[in-house]
Design a protein around this motif. Structure first.
Motif, PDB file in Angstrom:
ATOM      1  N   ARG A  43       2.825   4.964  -5.456  1.00 42.70           N
ATOM      2  CA  ARG A  43       1.420   4.656  -5.129  1.00 42.70           C
ATOM      3  C   ARG A  43       1.292   3.242  -4.561  1.00 42.70           C
ATOM      4  O   ARG A  43       0.564   3.011  -3.591  1.00 42.70           O
ATOM      5  N   MET A  44       2.005   2.324  -5.157  1.00 42.30           N
ATOM      6  CA  MET A  44       1.947   0.934  -4.689  1.00 42.30           C
ATOM      7  C   MET A  44       2.544   0.808  -3.285  1.00 42.30           C
ATOM      8  O   MET A  44       2.024   0.074  -2.447  1.00 42.30           O
ATOM      9  N   ALA A  45       3.636   1.521  -3.010  1.00 48.00           N
ATOM     10  CA  ALA A  45       4.239   1.484  -1.680  1.00 48.00           C
ATOM     11  C   ALA A  45       3.271   2.037  -0.641  1.00 48.00           C
ATOM     12  O   ALA A  45       3.118   1.481   0.455  1.00 48.00           O
ATOM     13  N   THR A  46       2.580   3.113  -0.993  1.00 52.80           N
ATOM     14  CA  THR A  46       1.575   3.683  -0.087  1.00 52.80           C
ATOM     15  C   THR A  46       0.460   2.681   0.163  1.00 52.80           C
ATOM     16  O   THR A  46       0.022   2.482   1.301  1.00 52.80           O
ATOM     17  N   ASP A  47       0.016   2.005  -0.881  1.00 52.91           N
ATOM     18  CA  ASP A  47      -1.032   1.001  -0.747  1.00 52.91           C
ATOM     19  C   ASP A  47      -0.588  -0.161   0.132  1.00 52.91           C
ATOM     20  O   ASP A  47      -1.365  -0.654   0.958  1.00 52.91           O
ATOM     21  N   VAL A  48       0.663  -0.585  -0.012  1.00 56.95           N
ATOM     22  CA  VAL A  48       1.183  -1.683   0.802  1.00 56.95           C
ATOM     23  C   VAL A  48       1.157  -1.311   2.282  1.00 56.95           C
ATOM     24  O   VAL A  48       0.707  -2.092   3.124  1.00 56.95           O
ATOM     25  N   VAL A  49       1.629  -0.119   2.612  1.00 51.96           N
ATOM     26  CA  VAL A  49       1.651   0.312   4.017  1.00 51.96           C
ATOM     27  C   VAL A  49       0.217   0.360   4.563  1.00 51.96           C
ATOM     28  O   VAL A  49      -0.069  -0.159   5.647  1.00 51.96           O
TER      29      VAL A  49
END
Length: 131
Positions: A43-49
């Motif tokens: 979820r955090m990786a998706t948010d970063v992108v």
């Protein structure tokens, strides 16, 4: 529906967290995040992108793999097997429906069901009578 862009990410487990690096962002962008669990890290990786590129989360997907090669291979193997099973299941359903249509041209739905090892109700659903 248009194909969604895919961004790859590598996750290292440091013992208490997954540290994620998004590896294929456009030049000039660096994406690193972490999460206590795999799900949180994804979820955090998706948010970063989404934040870095200023795009909606629905417009892309992040494919995250563990940095550990054995773990990454296990996931890839399982995904491939699942996809093959889904394709085989779809082919089996199509073959069963075709067989039901063929058999009910000359046999009752009860006999067709017995021949195919399914209920006569399922045969009636697969090969409904016209008219």
């Amino acid at each position: 529906m248009a194909d969604r862009t895919t961004y790859k990410a590598i996750a290292n487990n440091d013992g208490s967290h997954w540290v994620v690096t998004i590896t294929d962002l456009p030049e000039g962008f660096v994406g690193v995040t972490q999460g206590r669990t795999w799900s949180e890290a994804r979820r955090m990786a998706t948010d970063v992108v989404a934040t870095l590129l200023e795009i909606p989360e629905e417009s892309f997907e992040v494919v995250m793999r563990p940095a550990d090669p054995a773990m990454a291979d296990a996931i890839t193997t399982a995904e491939k097997a699942r996809k093959e099973a889904e394709e085989a299941s779809k082919a089996a359903a199509e073959a069963l429906a075709a067989a039901a249509r063929t058999l009910t041209m000359k046999a009752t739905v009860r006999d067709a069901g017995a021949m195919l090892g399914v209920s006569h109700q399922y045969i009636a659903k697969l090969a409904p009578k016209k008219g």
